[in-house]
Enzyme design. Sequence first.
Site, short mmCIF file in Angstrom:
data_model
loop_
_atom_site.label_atom_id
_atom_site.label_comp_id
_atom_site.label_asym_id
_atom_site.label_seq_id
_atom_site.Cartn_x
_atom_site.Cartn_y
_atom_site.Cartn_z
CB SER A 144 -0.99 0.00 1.17
OG SER A 144 -0.33 0.20 2.39
CG LEU B 99 18.48 -3.29 2.15
CD1 LEU B 99 18.34 -1.83 1.72
CD2 LEU B 99 18.14 -4.21 0.99
CG ASN C 156 12.02 1.09 5.88
OD1 ASN C 156 11.18 0.57 5.13
ND2 ASN C 156 12.13 0.77 7.16
CG HIS D 257 9.59 1.30 11.53
ND1 HIS D 257 9.64 -0.07 11.36
CD2 HIS D 257 9.40 1.52 12.85
CE1 HIS D 257 9.51 -0.65 12.54
NE2 HIS D 257 9.36 0.28 13.46
CD GLU E 67 2.95 3.03 7.71
OE1 GLU E 67 3.55 2.51 6.76
OE2 GLU E 67 2.48 2.36 8.64
C1 GRF Z 1 3.97 -0.60 6.66
O1 GRF Z 1 3.35 -0.51 7.92
C2 GRF Z 1 5.35 -0.06 6.70
O2 GRF Z 1 5.50 1.00 7.59
C3 GRF Z 1 6.17 -1.24 7.17
O3 GRF Z 1 5.58 -2.35 6.57
C4 GRF Z 1 4.22 -2.07 6.27
C5 GRF Z 1 4.07 -2.28 4.81
O4 GRF Z 1 2.75 -2.08 4.38
N1 GRF Z 1 7.56 -1.08 6.84
P1 GRF Z 1 2.45 -1.99 2.83
O5 GRF Z 1 3.01 -3.27 2.20
O6 GRF Z 1 3.13 -0.76 2.30
O7 GRF Z 1 0.96 -1.93 2.72
#
Ligand code: GRF
Length: 216
Positions: free
Chosen positions: A19, A99, A113, A115, A180
């Site tokens: 997502s 990585l 990244n 998180h 996010e």
């Molecule tokens: C997200 O919560 C991101 O912060 C973490 O993994 C999850 C990935 O979700 N690193 P998606 O695959 O982007 O929906």
Amino acid sequence: MAGPGSGTRVGILLSGRGSNFAALAAAIARGELPAEIALVVSNVADAPGLARARELGISTRVVDHRESGSREAHDARMIEALAAAGVEWVCLAGYMRLLSAPFVEAFDGRILNIHPSLLPAFPGLHAQRQALEAGVKIAGCTVHFVDTGLDSGPIVAQRAVPVLDGDDEAALSARILVEEHRLYAEALRRLLTEPWRIEGRRVLFGPRERGGGPSE
Ligand code: GRF
């Protein structure tokens, strides 16, 4: 502003739902991010994020870590695929592997990244569950540069989200995920369009202050 199909070539690494990748692609399509997604790479052949990329007409590549002898060998195959696609920046979007140093060096200072916690609190898996178990009242998400550690590189941007009394892991995760999706595109846009530098652990935006006395 650069429209879709032009701008910095971004490679996405993902292992699952994707997502955050889709949110970046949507920001590009809206003309909010001067980038194009040149390639989506996954270590998981049936990751839903890969299917989404194919729907969007974006090139995809599966690099299965079980077929490579070592982390370095696996990462070398990914570097090769990303370089062949002309990738300049790499965005991890739910990529579930650390990585190697050669990978981090190959895209030095150009790997991000996202998180789902306010780092340095709650790195690693199940960050939202960790936040609930710790009893914090404010959770959130962080975009950070990637080094070889676990969610440990310099922080680019963070957004806070309240923890409500009725929250379970799913409710808190959903509230964080909304932020996010906004934060990742905003952070990448700033890095691609504004001057920035890293001093120690701090990512600083804006022109460098000119120190100096009257003779300057
Ligand atoms: C997200 O919560 C991101 O912060 C973490 O993994 C999850 C990935 O979700 N690193 P998606 O695959 O982007 O929906």
